[in-house]
Write a protein that holds these residues in place. Structure first.
Motif, PDB file in Angstrom:
ATOM      1  N   ILE A 109       0.707  -3.651  -3.426  1.00  0.00           N
ATOM      2  CA  ILE A 109       2.128  -3.767  -3.108  1.00  0.00           C
ATOM      3  C   ILE A 109       2.310  -5.043  -2.308  1.00  0.00           C
ATOM      4  N   GLU A 110       3.340  -5.795  -2.651  1.00  0.00           N
ATOM      5  CA  GLU A 110       3.711  -6.957  -1.853  1.00  0.00           C
ATOM      6  C   GLU A 110       5.157  -6.779  -1.412  1.00  0.00           C
ATOM      7  N   SER A 111       5.475  -7.355  -0.276  1.00  0.00           N
ATOM      8  CA  SER A 111       6.833  -7.248   0.243  1.00  0.00           C
ATOM      9  C   SER A 111       7.359  -8.623   0.605  1.00  0.00           C
ATOM     10  N   SER A 112       8.633  -8.816   0.326  1.00  0.00           N
ATOM     11  CA  SER A 112       9.334 -10.024   0.751  1.00  0.00           C
ATOM     12  C   SER A 112      10.508  -9.555   1.602  1.00  0.00           C
ATOM     13  N   ALA A 113      11.357 -10.473   1.999  1.00  0.00           N
ATOM     14  CA  ALA A 113      12.513 -10.111   2.815  1.00  0.00           C
ATOM     15  C   ALA A 113      13.455  -9.168   2.067  1.00  0.00           C
ATOM     16  N   ASN A 114      13.513  -9.292   0.729  1.00  0.00           N
ATOM     17  CA  ASN A 114      14.500  -8.542  -0.051  1.00  0.00           C
ATOM     18  C   ASN A 114      13.957  -7.368  -0.849  1.00  0.00           C
ATOM     19  N   GLU A 115      12.652  -7.393  -1.166  1.00  0.00           N
ATOM     20  CA  GLU A 115      12.153  -6.354  -2.060  1.00  0.00           C
ATOM     21  C   GLU A 115      10.666  -6.083  -1.854  1.00  0.00           C
ATOM     22  N   ALA A 118       5.444  -3.351  -6.517  1.00  0.00           N
ATOM     23  CA  ALA A 118       4.197  -2.606  -6.698  1.00  0.00           C
ATOM     24  C   ALA A 118       3.708  -2.828  -8.119  1.00  0.00           C
ATOM     25  N   SER A 119       2.393  -3.038  -8.261  1.00  0.00           N
ATOM     26  CA  SER A 119       1.776  -3.162  -9.580  1.00  0.00           C
ATOM     27  C   SER A 119       0.932  -1.922  -9.837  1.00  0.00           C
ATOM     28  N   ILE A 142       9.915  -2.547  -8.749  1.00  0.00           N
ATOM     29  CA  ILE A 142      10.595  -3.225  -7.646  1.00  0.00           C
ATOM     30  C   ILE A 142      11.512  -2.234  -6.933  1.00  0.00           C
ATOM     31  N   LYS A 143      11.549  -2.366  -5.600  1.00  0.00           N
ATOM     32  CA  LYS A 143      12.427  -1.543  -4.780  1.00  0.00           C
ATOM     33  C   LYS A 143      13.010  -2.441  -3.683  1.00  0.00           C
ATOM     34  N   PRO A 144      14.333  -2.359  -3.434  1.00  0.00           N
ATOM     35  CA  PRO A 144      14.912  -3.175  -2.364  1.00  0.00           C
ATOM     36  C   PRO A 144      14.366  -2.754  -0.996  1.00  0.00           C
ATOM     37  N   THR A 145      14.258  -3.721  -0.080  1.00  0.00           N
ATOM     38  CA  THR A 145      13.744  -3.406   1.262  1.00  0.00           C
ATOM     39  C   THR A 145      14.788  -2.698   2.108  1.00  0.00           C
ATOM     40  N   SER A 146      16.062  -2.887   1.795  1.00  0.00           N
ATOM     41  CA  SER A 146      17.102  -2.211   2.565  1.00  0.00           C
ATOM     42  C   SER A 146      18.134  -1.621   1.619  1.00  0.00           C
ATOM     43  N   GLY A 147      18.920  -0.700   2.140  1.00  0.00           N
ATOM     44  CA  GLY A 147      19.932  -0.059   1.307  1.00  0.00           C
ATOM     45  C   GLY A 147      19.317   1.023   0.445  1.00  0.00           C
ATOM     46  N   LEU A 152      12.196   0.611  -9.569  1.00  0.00           N
ATOM     47  CA  LEU A 152      12.667   0.337 -10.927  1.00  0.00           C
ATOM     48  C   LEU A 152      11.657  -0.541 -11.652  1.00  0.00           C
ATOM     49  N   LEU A 153      11.511  -0.308 -12.934  1.00  0.00           N
ATOM     50  CA  LEU A 153      10.623  -1.103 -13.767  1.00  0.00           C
ATOM     51  C   LEU A 153      11.210  -2.493 -13.958  1.00  0.00           C
ATOM     52  N   ALA A 154      10.400  -3.528 -13.588  1.00  0.00           N
ATOM     53  CA  ALA A 154      10.851  -4.918 -13.712  1.00  0.00           C
ATOM     54  C   ALA A 154      10.038  -5.694 -14.741  1.00  0.00           C
TER      55      ALA A 154
END
Length: 160
Positions: A109-115, A118-119, A142-147, A152-154
């Protein structure tokens, strides 16, 4: 006789979106899998996540077979949904797929400011119109970090 089955399965998996350099998917495609899962946050509930991922795999397969656009939209990013609907329009005939066996492994799993990304590697057997087919794919979820919003499959990468 297996060629038509493979062609039908290929239609389910549009090209992967770009692999991020240094990501779990990037390392996996370079063959760097000797260290097992990497980048999984401490305390992350991997078994529950993989159960969810397998359920999404099965749900998306059924949605594909039946042409259920609402279900596909619920499970995918907008870009992936567009890719799938284009593939669905080009599909010849209907398919009936049963997931016979499915294993899932969280690669990282990697995280950025927005999302969060996961592989997940899936290995399994499908019965496609009665013909058994092996499948090995890596899904990028992909999953948003907030909200609000779930995984979801990307993107999908065919591995074998």
């Amino acid at each position: 006789e297996t060629a038509p089955v493979r062609a039908q399965r290929a239609a389910v998996t549009p090209p992967t979106e770009g692999v991020r350099p240094g990501s779990a998917m990037d390392q996996f495609t370079r063959g760097n899998t000797t260290n097992g899962p990497w980048g999984v946050p401490a305390g992350f509930d991997t078994p529950a996540f993989l159960t969810h991922a397998k359920n999404s795999f099965v749900r998306l397969q059924h949605a594909w077979d039946s042409g259920n656009l609402d279900e596909m939209a619920e499970l995918t990013t907008d870009d992936m949904f567009i890719s799938l609907t284009h593939e669905l329009r080009n599909r010849s005939g209907r398919t009936q797929t049963e997931v016979v066996a499915l294993d899932a492994e969280l690669l990282g799993i990697e995280s950025s400011a927005n999302e969060h990304v996961a592989s997940v590697r899936f290995d399994g057997r499908l019965s496609v119109n009665g013909e058994i087919e092996q499948v090995t794919e890596v899904w990028n979820l992909i999953k948003p970090t907030s909200g609000r919003g779930g995984w979801l499959l990307a993107g999908i990468q065919q591995m074998a």
